[in-house]
Design a protein around this motif. Structure first.
Motif, PDB file in Angstrom:
ATOM      1  N   HIS A   1       0.819  -1.225   0.000  1.00 61.18           N
ATOM      2  CA  HIS A   1       0.000   0.000   0.000  1.00 61.18           C
ATOM      3  C   HIS A   1       0.846   1.266   0.000  1.00 61.18           C
ATOM      4  O   HIS A   1       0.315   2.344   0.263  1.00 61.18           O
ATOM      5  CB  HIS A   1      -0.922   0.000   1.215  1.00 61.18           C
ATOM      6  CG  HIS A   1      -1.878  -1.139   1.215  1.00 61.18           C
ATOM      7  ND1 HIS A   1      -2.971  -1.183   0.393  1.00 61.18           N
ATOM      8  CD2 HIS A   1      -1.881  -2.303   1.904  1.00 61.18           C
ATOM      9  CE1 HIS A   1      -3.607  -2.318   0.600  1.00 61.18           C
ATOM     10  NE2 HIS A   1      -2.970  -3.020   1.491  1.00 61.18           N
ATOM     11  N   ASP A   2       2.155   1.128  -0.264  1.00 60.36           N
ATOM     12  CA  ASP A   2       3.055   2.291  -0.174  1.00 60.36           C
ATOM     13  C   ASP A   2       2.836   3.007   1.150  1.00 60.36           C
ATOM     14  O   ASP A   2       2.759   4.243   1.201  1.00 60.36           O
ATOM     15  CB  ASP A   2       2.813   3.254  -1.345  1.00 60.36           C
ATOM     16  CG  ASP A   2       3.279   2.666  -2.661  1.00 60.36           C
ATOM     17  OD1 ASP A   2       4.177   1.815  -2.620  1.00 60.36           O
ATOM     18  OD2 ASP A   2       2.725   3.037  -3.705  1.00 60.36           O
ATOM     19  N   LEU A   3       2.717   2.243   2.206  1.00 59.52           N
ATOM     20  CA  LEU A   3       2.438   2.819   3.532  1.00 59.52           C
ATOM     21  C   LEU A   3       3.739   3.037   4.285  1.00 59.52           C
ATOM     22  O   LEU A   3       4.588   2.149   4.335  1.00 59.52           O
ATOM     23  CB  LEU A   3       1.530   1.869   4.324  1.00 59.52           C
ATOM     24  CG  LEU A   3       1.261   2.256   5.779  1.00 59.52           C
ATOM     25  CD1 LEU A   3       0.322   3.456   5.843  1.00 59.52           C
ATOM     26  CD2 LEU A   3       0.655   1.092   6.551  1.00 59.52           C
TER      27      LEU A   3
ATOM     28  N   ALA B   1      -3.729   6.881   7.173  1.00 57.03           N
ATOM     29  CA  ALA B   1      -3.152   6.124   6.043  1.00 57.03           C
ATOM     30  C   ALA B   1      -3.131   4.634   6.376  1.00 57.03           C
ATOM     31  O   ALA B   1      -3.460   3.794   5.527  1.00 57.03           O
ATOM     32  CB  ALA B   1      -1.742   6.627   5.759  1.00 57.03           C
ATOM     33  N   ALA B   2      -2.755   4.299   7.603  1.00 56.90           N
ATOM     34  CA  ALA B   2      -2.736   2.882   8.015  1.00 56.90           C
ATOM     35  C   ALA B   2      -4.147   2.322   8.033  1.00 56.90           C
ATOM     36  O   ALA B   2      -4.380   1.182   7.600  1.00 56.90           O
ATOM     37  CB  ALA B   2      -2.093   2.747   9.388  1.00 56.90           C
TER      38      ALA B   2
ATOM     39  N   SER C   1      -8.296  -1.426   2.775  1.00 56.48           N
ATOM     40  CA  SER C   1      -8.043  -1.885   1.412  1.00 56.48           C
ATOM     41  C   SER C   1      -7.653  -3.363   1.397  1.00 56.48           C
ATOM     42  O   SER C   1      -8.162  -4.148   0.594  1.00 56.48           O
ATOM     43  CB  SER C   1      -6.936  -1.027   0.797  1.00 56.48           C
ATOM     44  OG  SER C   1      -6.533  -1.560  -0.429  1.00 56.48           O
ATOM     45  N   ARG C   2      -6.735  -3.751   2.303  1.00 55.22           N
ATOM     46  CA  ARG C   2      -6.291  -5.150   2.318  1.00 55.22           C
ATOM     47  C   ARG C   2      -7.455  -6.083   2.642  1.00 55.22           C
ATOM     48  O   ARG C   2      -7.630  -7.128   2.043  1.00 55.22           O
ATOM     49  CB  ARG C   2      -5.154  -5.289   3.350  1.00 55.22           C
ATOM     50  CG  ARG C   2      -4.456  -6.616   3.393  1.00 55.22           C
ATOM     51  CD  ARG C   2      -3.911  -7.101   2.066  1.00 55.22           C
ATOM     52  NE  ARG C   2      -3.439  -6.057   1.186  1.00 55.22           N
ATOM     53  CZ  ARG C   2      -3.457  -6.185  -0.136  1.00 55.22           C
ATOM     54  NH1 ARG C   2      -3.899  -7.274  -0.722  1.00 55.22           N
ATOM     55  NH2 ARG C   2      -3.018  -5.203  -0.901  1.00 55.22           N
TER      56      ARG C   2
ATOM     57  N   ARG D   1      -2.483   1.336  -4.260  1.00 59.56           N
ATOM     58  CA  ARG D   1      -2.215   2.626  -3.617  1.00 59.56           C
ATOM     59  C   ARG D   1      -3.550   3.300  -3.365  1.00 59.56           C
ATOM     60  O   ARG D   1      -4.351   3.455  -4.298  1.00 59.56           O
ATOM     61  CB  ARG D   1      -1.348   3.466  -4.546  1.00 59.56           C
ATOM     62  CG  ARG D   1      -0.765   4.686  -3.893  1.00 59.56           C
ATOM     63  CD  ARG D   1      -0.023   5.522  -4.923  1.00 59.56           C
ATOM     64  NE  ARG D   1       0.372   6.782  -4.334  1.00 59.56           N
ATOM     65  CZ  ARG D   1       1.491   6.960  -3.652  1.00 59.56           C
ATOM     66  NH1 ARG D   1       2.317   5.950  -3.487  1.00 59.56           N
ATOM     67  NH2 ARG D   1       1.773   8.137  -3.131  1.00 59.56           N
ATOM     68  N   ILE D   2      -3.806   3.689  -2.128  1.00 59.90           N
ATOM     69  CA  ILE D   2      -5.089   4.289  -1.770  1.00 59.90           C
ATOM     70  C   ILE D   2      -5.234   5.643  -2.467  1.00 59.90           C
ATOM     71  O   ILE D   2      -4.291   6.432  -2.493  1.00 59.90           O
ATOM     72  CB  ILE D   2      -5.194   4.516  -0.238  1.00 59.90           C
ATOM     73  CG1 ILE D   2      -4.716   3.290   0.523  1.00 59.90           C
ATOM     74  CG2 ILE D   2      -6.595   4.932   0.159  1.00 59.90           C
ATOM     75  CD1 ILE D   2      -5.577   2.084   0.399  1.00 59.90           C
ATOM     76  N   GLY D   3      -6.446   5.904  -3.009  1.00 62.71           N
ATOM     77  CA  GLY D   3      -6.703   7.171  -3.686  1.00 62.71           C
ATOM     78  C   GLY D   3      -6.630   8.333  -2.713  1.00 62.71           C
ATOM     79  O   GLY D   3      -7.005   8.196  -1.548  1.00 62.71           O
TER      80      GLY D   3
END
Lengths: 123, 323
Positions: B80-82, B240-241, B247-248, B306-308
């Motif tokens: 997630h590019d987190l 973000a987390a 998402s996951r 990647r979350i919008g």
């Protein structure tokens, strides 16, 4: 853009939500056609009952500020009565006057008072 | 709990040794006293199943207390590019630990049930569908038990609607209804064949059809639950987390749910094939789907996303820093 609710306030939560959304729509912060979050989402995020948020949305709809349609959700109404710029300035001045009076009563100097406002306004 | 080196629970070691001894004893009886073997075998079955249950119980317990590995955390962050920070690290680790605990518990229970059921039926067959269904039920329970962010003194919420397409590709969001529709079409085909007098096994057809419908409903409800899980305004890294977790979860539910529904549909296909007297094409299609779908479901579940930016909101001054 966020909406806040103080559960300790004497103002009922639905009225707090209604007032904030009405102000944002009136000031043009929420444009016509903007989708508002679904009732269940906003209620869950604020930790309130869905009926509370539903009532706020209903009142906004009866004022002609938002439109609710099945499967489309709630959007800001076209031609919602917006506040004239002069009215926005007047309300801002009124709020600033109240804040300044509170700061004086607390014995806070101007720099500290302005810094507190700036902290609140920072994204 | 006492541990040996490498953190292996002692009762699990004892259970494995006991199972090995029971198996060795059966072998000795078979060699030296074949006439006693059948009785010993029957008596040994409950012992072996019980030991298996004990091993799995301790395995799940072991998994529950084992720390989430750094590799797993980094893999999650990469997908997630987190950026994992001091603020959100515990939140992600708690999510990974909860999902692992319940998924492995579901798998363990289904394994015991599958072995027990097989033994009752006189076979030692391990059915992948049963194991996968158990794992997926565990995954559903885990999603229901994930903690949401806590509320601050002043409750604040974003005015941005949370849309599924911010958390996973739109096709993945539609995957469960699509395969559910295909399963429904297969069920209709069963009904039509039955109405025209073909010998469709009604119990099997109804069973698979109801199973598919139940999975569609359960998965969709859980996906909506994940989407509506409260997200009060918090620090950007915590949000973000939270978005990455959401998402996951949606990816895993889409991939796993679609796979399970396709398995039910393949059961319906097999019923149609049997009614037609063993249709080779249908059998081939069913087998192809049963092999291909788990691979596709897996690729959906682990896909990077990647979350919008639309789902991000600014922090509130008095919002809690942690979940």
């Amino acid at each position: 853009m966020i909406v806040e609710v103080d559960t300790d306030s004497a103002v009922p939560p639905y009225e707090q939500i209604r007032q904030q959304l009405a102000t944002m729509i009136g000031a043009g912060v929420l444009d016509a056609g903007t989708h508002l979050p679904p009732i269940r989402q906003l209620a869950a995020d604020l930790g309130l009952a869905t009926n509370t948020v539903a009532r706020a949305y209903r009142e906004l709809e009866s004022e002609g500020l938002v439109v609710s349609r099945v499967r489309h959700g709630t959007t800001v109404a076209e031609g919602a009565p917006g506040l004239p710029r002069a009215e926005v300035r007047r309300r801002l001045a009124e709020a600033a006057h109240t804040y300044a009076a509170t700061a004086r009563q607390l014995g806070v100097d101007a720099n500290e008072a302005v810094a507190a406002v700036r902290r609140e306004l920072e994204p | 709990m006492r541990m040996l080196r490498y953190n292996v629970p002692m009762p699990m070691v004892v259970a494995v040794l006991a199972a090995a001894m029971a198996a060795a004893l059966l072998l000795v009886i078979r060699v030296f006293s074949p006439e006693m073997f059948a009785i010993a075998f029957l008596l040994g079955i409950p012992v072996i199943v019980g030991i298996l249950a004990l091993v799995l119980w301790w395995l799940v317990d072991f998994i529950e207390v084992a720390p989430v590995s750094r590799d797993r955390l980094e893999r999650f962050a990469r997908r997630h590019d987190l950026e994992v920070t001091a603020n959100n690290g515990a939140q992600v680790i708690r999510y990974l630990a909860t999902t692992r605990r319940w998924r492995s518990a579901g798998l363990a229970v289904s394994l015991v049930l599958a072995v027990g059921w097989g033994v009752v039926g006189g076979t030692y067959r391990l059915d992948f569908l049963t194991l996968f269904a158990g794992w997926f039920v565990g995954a559903l329970i885990a999603e229901a038990r994930i903690d949401h962010l806590t509320y601050g003194r002043r409750r604040a919420a974003s005015l941005v609607p949370r849309r599924p397409t911010a958390y996973l590709p739109s096709f993945f969001w539609s995957l469960v209804p699509i395969v559910g529709g295909l399963a429904a079409l297969t069920a209709v085909a069963c009904a039509v064949l039955s109405a025209r007098g073909w010998p469709v096994a009604p119990g099997r057809a109804i069973g698979w059809g109801l199973a598919a419908a139940a999975v569609v409903v359960a998965v969709r409800r859980m996906q909506l639950h994940v989407l509506r899980r409260p997200q009060p305004v918090a620090a950007p890294d915590v949000l973000a987390a939270d978005d990455a977790i959401r998402s996951r979860s949606l990816h895993v539910l889409a991939g796993g749910g679609a796979t399970l529904i396709v398995f039910c549909a393949s059961g319906l296909l097999a019923t149609i094939s049997a009614a037609l007297g063993g249709n080779h094409d249908l059998d081939t299609l069913g087998q192809l789907v049963v092999f291909a779908m788990p691979l596709y479901g897996w690729s959906v579940a682990v896909r990077r996303w990647r979350i919008g930016p639309a789902s991000r909101v600014g922090p509130a001054k008095d919002a809690p820093a942690g979940a």
